[in-house]
Motif scaffolding. Structure first.
Motif, PDB file in Angstrom:
ATOM      1  N   ASN A   1       0.818  -1.196   0.000  1.00 40.00           N
ATOM      2  CA  ASN A   1       0.000   0.000   0.000  1.00 40.00           C
ATOM      3  C   ASN A   1       0.860   1.258   0.000  1.00 40.00           C
ATOM      4  OD1 ASN A   1       0.746  -0.545   2.735  1.00 40.00           O
ATOM      5  ND2 ASN A   1      -0.999   0.641   3.485  1.00 40.00           N
ATOM      6  N   ALA A   2       1.910   1.246  -0.834  1.00 40.31           N
ATOM      7  CA  ALA A   2       2.787   2.417  -0.951  1.00 40.31           C
ATOM      8  C   ALA A   2       1.954   3.651  -1.276  1.00 40.31           C
ATOM      9  CB  ALA A   2       3.820   2.176  -2.035  1.00 40.31           C
ATOM     10  N   GLY A   3       2.307   4.767  -0.687  1.00 39.96           N
ATOM     11  CA  GLY A   3       1.589   6.005  -0.913  1.00 39.96           C
ATOM     12  C   GLY A   3       0.453   6.242   0.068  1.00 39.96           C
ATOM     13  N   HIS A   4       0.137   5.239   0.896  1.00 37.56           N
ATOM     14  CA  HIS A   4      -0.936   5.383   1.870  1.00 37.56           C
ATOM     15  C   HIS A   4      -0.425   5.629   3.290  1.00 37.56           C
ATOM     16  CE1 HIS A   4      -3.049   3.100  -1.375  1.00 37.56           C
ATOM     17  NE2 HIS A   4      -3.902   4.080  -1.149  1.00 37.56           N
ATOM     18  N   PHE A   5       0.865   5.833   3.421  1.00 36.72           N
ATOM     19  CA  PHE A   5       1.446   6.075   4.738  1.00 36.72           C
ATOM     20  C   PHE A   5       2.761   6.841   4.568  1.00 36.72           C
ATOM     21  CE2 PHE A   5       3.275   2.170   3.212  1.00 36.72           C
ATOM     22  CZ  PHE A   5       4.615   2.273   3.537  1.00 36.72           C
ATOM     23  N   SER A   6       3.234   7.401   5.671  1.00 38.10           N
ATOM     24  CA  SER A   6       4.583   7.975   5.678  1.00 38.10           C
ATOM     25  C   SER A   6       5.375   7.250   6.752  1.00 38.10           C
ATOM     26  CB  SER A   6       4.559   9.482   5.941  1.00 38.10           C
ATOM     27  OG  SER A   6       4.041   9.758   7.220  1.00 38.10           O
TER      28      SER A   6
ATOM     29  N   GLY B   1      -1.061   7.402   8.414  1.00 37.48           N
ATOM     30  CA  GLY B   1      -1.666   6.430   7.511  1.00 37.48           C
ATOM     31  C   GLY B   1      -1.548   5.012   8.050  1.00 37.48           C
ATOM     32  N   LYS B   2      -1.809   4.048   7.183  1.00 33.30           N
ATOM     33  CA  LYS B   2      -1.733   2.631   7.553  1.00 33.30           C
ATOM     34  C   LYS B   2      -0.789   1.925   6.598  1.00 33.30           C
ATOM     35  CE  LYS B   2      -6.294   2.163   9.579  1.00 33.30           C
ATOM     36  NZ  LYS B   2      -7.553   1.414   9.548  1.00 33.30           N
ATOM     37  N   ARG B   3       0.017   1.035   7.160  1.00 34.23           N
ATOM     38  CA  ARG B   3       0.969   0.263   6.380  1.00 34.23           C
ATOM     39  C   ARG B   3       0.691  -1.209   6.613  1.00 34.23           C
ATOM     40  NH1 ARG B   3       5.693  -2.482   7.453  1.00 34.23           N
ATOM     41  NH2 ARG B   3       7.233  -2.478   5.810  1.00 34.23           N
TER      42      ARG B   3
END
Length: 132
Positions: free
Chosen positions: A1-6, A46-48
């Motif tokens: 889920n790249a782009g959904h967390f930092s 976010g969520k990873r």
């Protein structure tokens, strides 16, 4: 889920947390590393999601929950292996726990910061805080 967390997976080449470096991943990327790589996950927003597998070198290691490569490396003086093996042993039988404390002590005496912390916490939990 790249782009959904930092944040994400980091490696830390030195005991100092300021040496942490985040590893960039895209969907489907894979990382394989040895037991002695100091690493972790820190998500700032976010969520990873991740999937983790532990790979052993032989079936007997899996069936008996053994890590002979850590024992060999610890016996050869590798402080990371001492601390890793001590962590495993500290959850075992009474004799395993004794061996774990000995390995924590050796690694701590050789300057392994994680072993110092873990030995102190173990001694605190077992009522031996004056020894810590």
């Amino acid at each position: 889920n790249a782009g959904h967390f930092s944040g994400g997976l980091y490696v830390q080449p030195q005991p100092d947390p300021r040496t942490r470096e985040f590893v960039p991943f895209d969907c489907g990327d894979l990382a394989v590393h040895q037991y002695d790589l100091l690493h972790g996950v820190q998500v700032f927003a976010g969520k990873r999601y991740s999937m983790v597998f532990w790979i052993q070198d032989r079936l007997a290691s899996c069936l008996n929950n053994e890590t002979p490569w850590k024992e060999v490396a610890a016996s050869a003086g590798n402080v990371d292996a001492m601390a890793a093996r001590a962590s495993e042993l500290s959850r075992g039988t009474e004799s395993d726990q004794k061996r774990g404390r000995e390995l924590y002590r050796r690694a701590a005496d050789l300057g392994h910061v994680g072993a110092m912390r873990d030995l102190g916490m173990l001694l605190e939990q077992t009522g031996s805080s004056e020894e810590a």
